[in-house]
Scaffold this motif. Structure first.
Motif, short mmCIF file in Angstrom:
data_model
loop_
_atom_site.label_atom_id
_atom_site.label_comp_id
_atom_site.label_asym_id
_atom_site.label_seq_id
_atom_site.Cartn_x
_atom_site.Cartn_y
_atom_site.Cartn_z
N GLN A 246 0.86 -1.18 0.00
CA GLN A 246 0.00 0.00 0.00
C GLN A 246 0.90 1.23 0.00
O GLN A 246 1.91 1.28 0.71
N SER A 247 0.52 2.25 -0.79
CA SER A 247 1.32 3.47 -0.86
C SER A 247 0.44 4.67 -0.50
O SER A 247 -0.64 4.85 -1.10
N LEU A 248 0.89 5.47 0.45
CA LEU A 248 0.17 6.67 0.84
C LEU A 248 0.63 7.85 -0.02
O LEU A 248 1.77 7.89 -0.47
N PRO A 249 -0.24 8.83 -0.26
CA PRO A 249 0.13 9.94 -1.14
C PRO A 249 1.20 10.84 -0.52
O PRO A 249 1.39 10.86 0.70
N VAL A 250 1.87 11.61 -1.37
CA VAL A 250 2.86 12.57 -0.90
C VAL A 250 2.15 13.72 -0.19
O VAL A 250 1.16 14.26 -0.68
N VAL A 251 2.64 14.07 0.98
CA VAL A 251 2.11 15.22 1.73
C VAL A 251 3.28 16.10 2.15
O VAL A 251 4.42 15.66 2.23
N PHE A 252 2.99 17.38 2.42
CA PHE A 252 3.99 18.26 2.99
C PHE A 252 4.10 18.02 4.50
O PHE A 252 3.08 17.82 5.16
N PHE A 253 5.31 18.05 5.02
CA PHE A 253 5.48 17.98 6.48
C PHE A 253 4.70 19.14 7.11
O PHE A 253 4.85 20.30 6.72
N SER A 254 3.83 18.82 8.07
CA SER A 254 2.94 19.80 8.73
C SER A 254 2.00 20.48 7.74
O SER A 254 1.46 21.55 8.03
N ASP A 255 1.82 19.85 6.58
CA ASP A 255 0.97 20.42 5.52
C ASP A 255 1.42 21.82 5.14
O ASP A 255 0.60 22.68 4.77
N ALA A 256 2.74 22.08 5.22
CA ALA A 256 3.28 23.42 4.93
C ALA A 256 4.07 23.37 3.63
O ALA A 256 5.19 22.85 3.59
N PRO A 257 3.53 23.93 2.55
CA PRO A 257 4.29 23.98 1.30
C PRO A 257 5.41 25.02 1.37
O PRO A 257 5.43 25.86 2.28
N TYR A 258 6.31 24.96 0.42
CA TYR A 258 7.43 25.90 0.38
C TYR A 258 6.93 27.33 0.27
O TYR A 258 6.06 27.64 -0.55
N SER A 259 7.44 28.20 1.11
CA SER A 259 7.13 29.63 1.03
C SER A 259 8.24 30.39 1.74
O SER A 259 9.10 29.81 2.40
N THR A 260 8.20 31.72 1.64
CA THR A 260 9.24 32.56 2.22
C THR A 260 9.28 32.39 3.74
O THR A 260 8.24 32.41 4.41
N ALA A 261 10.46 32.24 4.29
CA ALA A 261 10.63 32.11 5.73
C ALA A 261 10.75 33.49 6.37
O ALA A 261 11.38 34.38 5.84
#
Length: 571
Positions: A246-261
C-alpha cells in the motif's frame, strides 16, 4: 419622538454571526465481518453509528445468510458535508460499541464531489481478524519548507513516521527520492520528497494514526484541526489495505508547502489569577511553561515569568523568536509545574505568523477560565430532582419503598467513582418524589456545574457523558432549578434581553444573569462608546425573578428623550 430600544447580546465583548452553507451528501456503504465477534445473529443485530448523524440512531445493517460470507453485515447511510473526515464505529445492539485497538473511532475521508458514493473497507468487529495481515506500507513526505526554515538539514537530520502501527516508536529513516520532482508556488522544481517502506501488521481495514517526525529537535508535525483525525490530537490516519502493499500519497510535512521564511519575536501572555485564587498555583513554588510546535512541545524549556513590579503580578510572559512561513499557523499551550499540568482545553491555542519583526499575543487566562467563571466565595448550592416515574438506563424503575436511593455525582468539581459512597439526596418534603441535597462549593469552584444523578449509585440516569449543566447565578447561597431524572438539562450561561413596553419614560428589562455579566447602554451603534452599568452585574444585583434557568435579573430602565441601545457583556 417615539423611543426605540434595540436588543443586542455580546459574548465577552464579541459579536458573532454565522453563515449557513448548503451541504452536499455522500452515500456511504458500511461493511463489517462479525465472524470473530462472539455474535449471535439469531438474537442480536448490528448497526453503524458515527458523526454522520451525530452518533444518534444507528444505521441498521443486514447480512445474507445464503451469500458467500454470511458473517458480512452491510448497510448504506447518507452522510452530509463532503470533503470532511467522518468518524464511525460498529455496534452490537442495543449498545455494545466496538473497542478497537486504536482506542478511538474508525475514520474515513468523504469525497469532495456532491452526490458521490464511498464504499468503506471491510473490517472485522473490534479489529479482531481471523488472521492478521502484513502490508508493505510506503510513506512519502515533502520536506522542502522544513529545509527552508532550518528545521531539517539533509544529510544530518532524519525524518520517519511514528504511529499506532509501531507504538509511536522509532523506524529506520526515510530517504530522499530524487526521481520525485515537485514544482512549488514560485515555479521552482525540487526533489525534496523522502520515502520509506515499512511492514505493518494489523487487521484488514483497520484505522491507524501517524505523524511524521524529525529527530533534530524532536519535532512532530503540527496539523490543522478538521483535516485529519478530529478525535486524536489531529494525527494523520490511514485504513490498512487488504493487500500485500500500500502506498500513501505525498504530503507536505505539517501540511506546509514551500514559502518565504520569516522570523517573529512573539510575546506570549497568560493570567494565572484564577489558579492562584483556587489554590492550584503558588507563585513561590510553581512555574509556568510555554509549550508548542516551535519547541517540540517542551524541549527545550520556555519559562514564563511575571514582573513583581508590574501593576498585575499574575500575568506571566515569554518572548520567543520563531522562524516559519508567513501566515503559518503555530500551536501552543501553557503548562504548570503544579498539579494542574497542561491546560485542558480540547484544542491547542493557535496564532498566525505575521510578516513583521515582532507581535504580542493578547493576555489569556490559564485554561480560558476567567475570574468571572469561578465563585468568589464559598457557596452553599441546593440541588433538587423530581424522581416521579424515574427509570434508569438499566431499565430499573425507581421505587423508594424497596430501598432505592438517589445520589449525586460531579459535585463538587469533578466526577468520582459510581457507588453508594456518593453524596445521597433526601426526599423533601417527606414522602414526596422530590429529592434535594445542599453542597458546599468552595471558593474557586466553576460557576457552571456539570453533574449527574444516580439510582442506587450506578451511572444510569442517561447515556455516558450526557450530564446536567447549570449555572450558579448567585454566590453565598443558591438553589438550582428543579431537575427531572433522565432529562439532562443545559442552561445557557447568560442570555437574551427581554424588553417590554415603555411606561412613564421607563422600560422593563430582564436578562438571564450571573456573576460577571452586566448591562451596557449606548445612544447609537455608529461607533459611539458603550456605557457600563456595573451595578447590574450578577455579583451584586439583587432584583431578580425565578425561571427554569434560575435567577432572571430585572430592572426598569429610564428611556429619556432619545433612542437607547442595550446589550449584555461578560467580563
Amino acid at each position: 419622538m417615539k423611543n426605540h430600544i434595540e436588543k443586542v447580546i455580546v459574548c465577552a465583548g464579541l459579536l458573532f454571526c454565522s453563515t449557513v452553507l448548503a451541504s452536499a451528501n455522500t452515500l456511504v456503504s458500511f461493511q463489517v465481518d462479525m465472524s470473530t465477534a462472539g455474535f449471535d445473529p439469531a438474537t442480536q443485530t448490528v448497526s453503524a453509528h458515527g458523526s454522520f448523524n451525530g452518533w444518534t440512531t444507528g444505521v441498521p445493517l443486514t447480512n445474507n445468510p445464503a451469500g458467500p460470507n454470511p458473517y458480512l453485515w452491510t448497510g448504506v447511510a447518507d452522510a452530509a458535508t463532503n470533503g470532511t473526515v467522518m468518524e464511525y464505529k460498529y455496534v452490537i445492539d442495543p449498545g455494545t460499541y466496538e473497542s478497537i485497538p486504536k482506542g478511538n473511532n474508525r475514520l474515513a475521508t468523504l469525497p469532495t464531489t456532491s452526490g458521490a458514493s464511498l464504499i468503506l473497507p471491510m473490517v472485522y468487529f473490534n479489529d479482531v481478524p481471523t488472521a492478521a495481515i502484513s502490508v508493505d506500507l510506503t510513506f512519502q513526505v515533502d520536506m522542502a519548507q522544513q529545509i527552508n526554515i532550518g528545521a531539517f538539514t539533509p544529510g544530518t537530520s532524519v525524518v520517519y513516521p511514528k504511529g499506532t502501527f509501531n507504538s509511536w516508536g522509532t523506524y529506520d529513516g526515510m530517504t530522499n527520492d530524487p526521481t520525485i520532482l515537485r514544482t512549488n508556488l514560485n515555479g521552482l522544481v525540487s526533489s525534496n520528497v523522502y520515502v520509506g517502506t515499512y511492514p505493518v501488521l494489523g487487521s484488514p481495514g483497520q484505522t491507524m494514526d501517524y505523524k511524521f517526525y524529525i529527530d533534530t529537535g524532536g519535532k512532530y508535525e503540527d496539523l490543522a484541526a478538521g483535516a485529519v483525525d478530529p478525535s486524536d490530537h489531529n494525527n494523520r490516519f490511514f485504513n490498512l489495505a487488504d493487500a500485500p502493499a500500500q502506498s500513501l500519497p505525498v504530503v507536505f510535512f505539517s501540511d506546509a508547502p514551500y514559502s518565504t521564511a520569516i522570523t517573529n519575536a512573539v510575546t506570549f501572555q497568560v493570567d494565572m489569577i484564577v489558579q492562584i485564587e483556587n489554590g492550584n498555583f503558588d507563585p513561590a513554588l510553581h512555574t509556568v511553561e510555554l509549550r508548542g510546535n516551535f519547541n517540540s512541545w517542551g524541549t527545550s524549556q520556555i519559562l514564563c515569568t511575571n514582573d513583581p513590579a508590574a501593576p498585575d503580578t499574575n500575568i506571566y510572559r515569554a518572548v520567543v523568536s520563531i522562524v516559519d512561513s508567513a501566515n503559518a499557523t503555530e500551536q501552543y499551550k501553557f503548562w504548570s509545574s503544579s498539579s494542574i499540568g497542561w491546560e485542558n482545553m480540547a484544542n491547542n491555542r493557535t496564532f498566525q505568523m505575521t510578516n513583521a519583526p515582532a507581535q504580542a499575543l493578547p493576555v489569556v487566562y490559564f485554561n480560558n477560565v476567567s475570574i468571572n467563571d469561578v465563585l468568589q466565595e464559598d457557596t452553599v448550592v441546593t440541588f433538587s430532582i423530581n424522581m416521579t416515574n424515574a427509570v434508569g438506563t438499566d431499565s430499573h424503575s425507581f421505587d423508594p419503598s424497596v430501598g432505592d436511593t438517589v445520589y449525586l455525582n460531579g459535585v463538587p468539581n469533578g466526577f468520582l467513582s459510581w457507588d453508594t459512597s456518593l453524596p445521597q439526596l433526601t426526599n423533601n418534603p417527606a414522602d414526596s418524589r422530590i429529592y434535594t441535597i445542599e453542597m458546599l462549593l468552595p471558593k474557586g469552584s466553576p460557576v457552571v456545574q456539570n453533574y449527574k444523578y444516580s439510582i442506587n449509585g450506578t451511572d444510569n440516569e442517561a447515556a455516558q457523558g450526557s450530564n446536567h449543566n447549570r449555572v450558579v447565578r448567585r454566590a453565598g447561597t443558591y438553589a438550582l432549578p428543579l431537575d427531572v431524572f433522565g432529562t439532562p438539562y443545559a442552561e445557557p450561561s447568560f442570555g437574551p434581553l427581554a424588553i417590554g413596553a415603555v411606561v412613564t419614560n421607563s422600560v422593563p428589562v430582564s436578562w438571564l444573569g450571573r456573576p460577571g455579566v452586566h448591562l451596557q447602554t449606548a445612544a447609537d451603534l455608529s461607533g459611539g462608546k458603550w456605557q457600563d452599568l456595573p451595578g447590574t452585574d450578577g455579583a451584586t444585583w439583587t432584583n431578580v425573578t425565578m425561571s427554569t434557568n434560575g435567577f432572571v435579573s430585572v430592572t426598569n430602565y429610564p428611556t429619556g428623550a432619545t433612542q437607547t441601545f442595550l446589550r449584555l457583556i461578560k467580563r
